[in-house]
Design a protein around this motif. Structure first.
Motif, PDB file in Angstrom:
ATOM      1  N   SER A   1      -1.878  69.831  45.567  1.00  0.00           N
ATOM      2  CA  SER A   1      -1.111  71.231  46.161  1.00  0.00           C
ATOM      3  C   SER A   1      -2.045  72.542  45.867  1.00  0.00           C
ATOM      4  O   SER A   1      -2.168  73.449  46.638  1.00  0.00           O
ATOM      5  CB  SER A   1       0.187  71.278  45.840  1.00  0.00           C
TER       6      SER A   1
ATOM      7  N   GLN B   1       6.979  70.924  50.228  1.00  0.00           N
ATOM      8  CA  GLN B   1       5.730  71.164  49.364  1.00  0.00           C
ATOM      9  C   GLN B   1       4.852  71.951  50.476  1.00  0.00           C
ATOM     10  O   GLN B   1       3.999  72.769  49.921  1.00  0.00           O
ATOM     11  CB  GLN B   1       5.024  69.801  49.221  1.00  0.00           C
TER      12      GLN B   1
ATOM     13  N   GLY C   1      -1.278  69.789  53.852  1.00  0.00           N
ATOM     14  CA  GLY C   1      -0.263  69.385  52.755  1.00  0.00           C
ATOM     15  C   GLY C   1       1.095  69.219  53.130  1.00  0.00           C
ATOM     16  O   GLY C   1       1.675  68.365  52.737  1.00  0.00           O
TER      17      GLY C   1
END
Length: 179
Positions: A15, A57, A49
């Motif tokens: 991330s 997220q 992502g």
């Protein structure tokens, strides 16, 4: 280390790399003078992502990327409306991919995820934010310029995501996340 700890560390690391990529892609767009018609692939890492990790997220990646790129590269405070727009790109793409379940890496689901995220996040929310800030001279520019712009960007990002998820290494990472 437990499997859950390893998975969490891997998720956070990836991330953070996606946030950095989004900031990098955004900085290349800053080379062109700031206008409402900015061609950038800053959403690609956010979409990646979101599809890989889900809506929370994806939204977090978008939020972090926007705040960092505004303060470090732009030199100005983030606009809350524009930040909500970029967060919604991650949330919408993540929601659609989560609803699809194991089929989330297929072409139709990726297409729906990318274009829904762009319609809600960029064409609607961010366009309104730019208009509110006075950077979009009239709402007529949304269908005339912003919609075609994000149709082109969305098509390119969809193609990139499709190719990324066909890669064996990335595919194994993605399928490993689903277990």
């Amino acid at each position: 280390m437990s499997k859950k700890t390893t998975s969490t560390i891997r998720t956070l690391t990836l991330s953070a790399m996606l946030v950095a990529l989004s900031v990098l892609f955004s900085s290349y767009a800053k080379a062109i003078p700031d206008t409402f018609l900015r061609f950038s692939f800053e959403n690609l890492p956010i979409l990646f992502g979101a599809v890989l990790f889900g809506p929370l997220q994806g939204g977090a990646i978008g939020c972090a990327a926007d705040i960092i790129s505004c303060t470090l590269i732009g030199g100005y405070a983030p606009n809350p409306i524009l930040t909500v727009g970029i967060v919604s790109v991650g949330v919408v793409a993540g929601l659609i991919s989560r609803i699809a379940g194991k089929k989330r890496f297929t072409a139709p689901v990726l297409l729906l995820s990318v274009f829904s995220a762009h319609v809600i996040g960029n064409m609607l929310i961010k366009s309104f934010g730019l208009y509110y800030m006075g950077l979009l001279p009239s709402l007529i520019f949304i269908p005339l310029q912003r919609v075609p712009l994000y149709l082109v960007i969305g098509a390119l990002e969809y193609t990139a995501l499709l190719l990324l998820f066909k890669n064996k290494t990335i595919r194994s990472l993605a399928i490993g996340r689903m277990k």
